[in-house]
Design an enzyme around this catalytic site. Structure first.
Site, PDB file in Angstrom:
ATOM      1  N   GLU A   1       0.792  -1.222   0.000  1.00  0.00           N
ATOM      2  CA  GLU A   1       0.000   0.000   0.000  1.00  0.00           C
ATOM      3  C   GLU A   1       0.833   1.284   0.000  1.00  0.00           C
ATOM      4  OE1 GLU A   1      -3.423   0.253  -0.186  1.00  0.00           O
ATOM      5  OE2 GLU A   1      -3.298  -1.898  -0.622  1.00  0.00           O
TER       6      GLU A   1
ATOM      7  N   SER B   1     -51.125 -23.645  41.132  1.00  0.00           N
ATOM      8  CA  SER B   1     -50.952 -23.811  42.574  1.00  0.00           C
ATOM      9  C   SER B   1     -49.673 -23.189  43.114  1.00  0.00           C
ATOM     10  CB  SER B   1     -50.991 -25.297  42.937  1.00  0.00           C
ATOM     11  OG  SER B   1     -52.279 -25.826  42.711  1.00  0.00           O
TER      12      SER B   1
END
Length: 711
Positions: free
Chosen positions: A91, A399
């Site tokens: 690069e 319950s």
């Protein structure tokens, strides 16, 4: 003859000066425009790229990351040298020589622009790429290029070459949502950055110009060609030798993107996202690099998910077998219809893939004293449905609601040895209130007595029954809870009033809508698991209520604490009443409907719950330190009545299997006996003091002064 001197005329001088002035003004305006689009130097010095927010469990183990950009910051010394060299070689080979830009590159780009008539993005140094990626847009305009160069010069002035390279390698986008080389190494190779090879480093660098085009999973041939080009350039610049070049080119490319790891705790993660995102905003949660320290125990979470799914799959197979359906035991990914969240709309769920019913479940564990949530399982398969059945679903508790009724009775002066009615009772609605039909000492059978009411449109009649239909006449308060007797529950609520039970539930922590009707005793209202567990845990905590909490603290990226959990306790019930109730609930797991839990050999107080037609099956159990709730049922409220007839006792079985692992390192402590409690041996049938000759006497707890006084 004298020479003629050359002189400027006044009009010419005026024109020249005016032109110069205009040029200066235009140049100043242009430069002002150029610099107005640049960030100030101090922003560059303080620049921090979008970071990943990390989530930790109670043992500081990383369990999740929130990030829009998959990114992790890595110091340069931890980035492989081959990767650094590949970037520079490919690069910007003059990176360590230039001042931020390349004159040769600029002229080449300008010439290309003039010839082609369109802007060219190439010819940028690493510093220019960094300035563009961090601070500028990606538009290809001359103005942006000028700003890019100016900013690159400023960056070179403010940062060292090593700092620039480090920032570049952590900032660069490499496709598939991966920003920075560490995230890319994980994304493409499922490796830590330190483990990548020379060939893999070259492949990552090759992605920089066009990640989509050079993606090895989408375009392997193009990706290989690009990788080899990077390796050739590295070889030309003497970063690798002949042997290293040949070895790197011989490396195979990744052929399949690493599958996302199946992680436990996704329902928990989604829940804390719902807590924090509205508070801090999406940008902060997903981009600011927060550290979130939670209460979850990820190891316990993982085993709870595994065991619950395994057991529910076994029950699915039982149901399918009963329906005459042959199923693949491995077909655990089939979808059942799922509800949508009440908090936010979700996309339509996929159509059912299985031709048999598929059970869903939820499981939750919390610390009794602090409320810290250790496990949160919202269902089977987060990918199938994000609907959290532990925090969003509203189901009938059956319950498992009875402890609130029993607490109301204790507050009215009942003791565990008080005899209560276990006889059929008829309730009728007179248009305003529910009333109890007085059968006048059983002179009339209820079946005959209710006939006139059935014929009248102005009256509704309700005759509850015990599970199994058997009534014993009169039983102690303890036995009524241990055996989960419905008739005892409805006669109790009739005696103490539904409003008193509602007040108990509110003090315990329930916020759900609770109807002022006798059927409330049987859990006909709907509750959320998280609230129900926290409320019942109040009794195990000596009557002290603590809310569930999920987050210990949140820190910003610099370690500054943004929020921290502050304990809040509320004295809801007397420790004496709480102990009497929890001592009776211990009997549920020793002799009652939850007796399967007794095989753990621990002091556990609990309560089963089964709703009408077996639509919801619960078990909630507590030690002095840890409380857990389990639920199973169908999302579409399908009944089990005609199928395998699962009950709360069924749920207690897989609750037990999970808790056997979770509690293995917890001491087997018993619930502390508060002051003001005494013990007496009673006859469990009469509720009176036991005779010395009684063979089945039972040591019962009482608030001092309320013990039976006669044999």
């Amino acid at each position: 003859m004298a020479k003629k001197r050359f002189s400027f005329s006044k009009p010419f001088l005026f024109t020249a000066l005016a032109g110069l002035f205009v040029f200066i003004i235009v140049s100043a305006v242009f430069m002002r425009y150029i610099f107005s689009g640049l960030p100030p130097v101090y922003e560059m010095e303080e620049y921090t790229p979008s970071l990943t927010t990390k989530v930790y469990d109670r043992n500081n183990k990383l369990i999740h990351e929130f990030s829009i950009e998959k990114r992790s910051m890595v110091p340069l010394e931890d980035i492989p040298v081959d990767l650094q060299n590949a970037v520079v070689a490919m690069e910007d080979r003059d990176f360590f020589k230039h001042a931020g830009f390349s004159i040769r590159g600029i002229f080449r780009a300008l010439l290309h622009d003039l010839v082609t008539g369109r802007a060219k993005q190439g010819a940028s140094t690493l510093t220019q790429q960094l300035s563009r990626g961090v601070f500028l847009t990606q538009e290809k305009k001359l103005i942006r290029k000028i700003r890019e160069i100016i900013l690159a010069i400023q960056i070179e002035h403010q940062f060292s070459k090593r700092e620039i390279l480090q920032l570049y390698l952590n900032e660069i986008y490499l496709g598939s949502g991966a920003y920075g080389v560490k995230a890319a190494a994980k994304k493409y190779f499922d490796k830590e950055l330190s483990e990548i090879t020379t060939g893999e480093a070259a492949l990552l660098v090759g992605l920089i110009p066009a990640p989509g085009r050079y993606n090895p999973f989408a375009n392997p041939a193009v990706a290989r060609q690009r990788r080899n080009l990077v390796l050739d350039v590295m070889h030309e610049q003497n970063y690798i030798n002949d042997e290293e070049l040949a070895a790197a080119k011989a490396e195979e490319l990744p052929t399949k993107q690493p599958a996302p790891e199946k992680k436990p705790g996704l329902y928990f993660i989604e829940y804390i996202r719902r807590i924090l995102e509205p508070k801090y905003g999406m940008d902060v949660l997903w981009k600011a690099g927060l550290n979130i320290y939670t209460t979850i125990d990820i190891e316990q979470q993982a085993l709870a998910e595994e065991i619950m799914d395994k057991k529910l799959q076994e029950y699915d197979e039982q149901v399918a077998k009963g329906l005459g359906i042959e199923i693949d035991p491995n077909d655990s990914e089939a979808d059942a219809p799922t509800p949508t969240s009440e908090e936010e709309p979700t996309e339509a769920e996929p159509e059912t893939k299985a031709d048999y019913p598929r059970l869903q479940g939820a499981f939750m564990v919390r610390d009794v004293k602090t409320g810290a949530v250790r496990v949160l399982v919202g269902g089977r398969g987060f990918s199938e449905s994000k609907f959290n059945r532990a925090t969003q679903a509203k189901r009938q508790p059956g319950s498992s609601f009875k402890p609130y009724v029993w607490m109301a009775a204790l507050q009215k002066g009942y003791t565990p040895a008080t005899l209560v009615k276990d006889l059929p009772t008829m309730f009728y609605y007179d248009g305003r209130n529910w009333r109890t039909f007085d059968e006048n000492a059983d002179l009339y059978s209820l079946d005959l007595a209710k006939q006139p009411f059935i014929a009248s449109k102005d009256f509704n009649v309700w005759v509850p029954q015990n599970y199994g239909g058997r009534a014993e006449g009169w039983v102690t308060l303890r036995k009524g809870l241990e055996k989960s007797k419905n008739l005892v529950a409805v006669n109790l609520i009739d005696a103490v009033s539904p409003r008193a039970v509602i007040q108990v539930a509110r003090k315990a922590g329930l916020t759900a809508n609770l109807p002022n009707v006798p059927a409330l005793a049987l859990g006909v209202s709907v509750v959320q698991m998280d609230e129900h567990l926290a409320a019942l845990t109040t009794f195990a905590n000596g009557g002290i209520h603590t809310d569930n909490y999920y987050i210990e603290r949140v820190e910003d990226a610099n370690g500054r604490i943004l929020e921290q959990h502050i304990p809040l306790e509320t004295a809801a019930f007397s420790p004496q009443h709480a102990y009497l109730l929890i001592n009776m609930m211990k009997g549920v797991t020793q002799r009652g409907s939850g007796a399967y839990v007794g095989r753990l050999g621990r002091n556990i107080a609990g309560k089963t719950g089964t709703t009408q037609s077996h639509r919801d099956m619960w078990f909630v159990g507590m030690t002095p330190s840890t409380a857990a709730a389990a639920w199973m049922g169908y999302d579409d409220d399908t009944s089990h009545e005609n199928g395998a007839r699962f009950t709360g006792s069924t749920t207690a079985r897989w609750w037990t299997e999970i808790m056997e692992q979770i509690l293995k390192d917890e001491p087997n402590d018993d619930f502390a006996v508060p002051e003001g409690i005494s013990f007496s041996y009673i006859n469990p049938i009469t509720g009176k003091l036991a005779m010395p000759t009684d063979r089945n006497k039972f040591l019962e707890a009482f608030i001092t002064g309320t013990e039976p006084q006669s044999f």
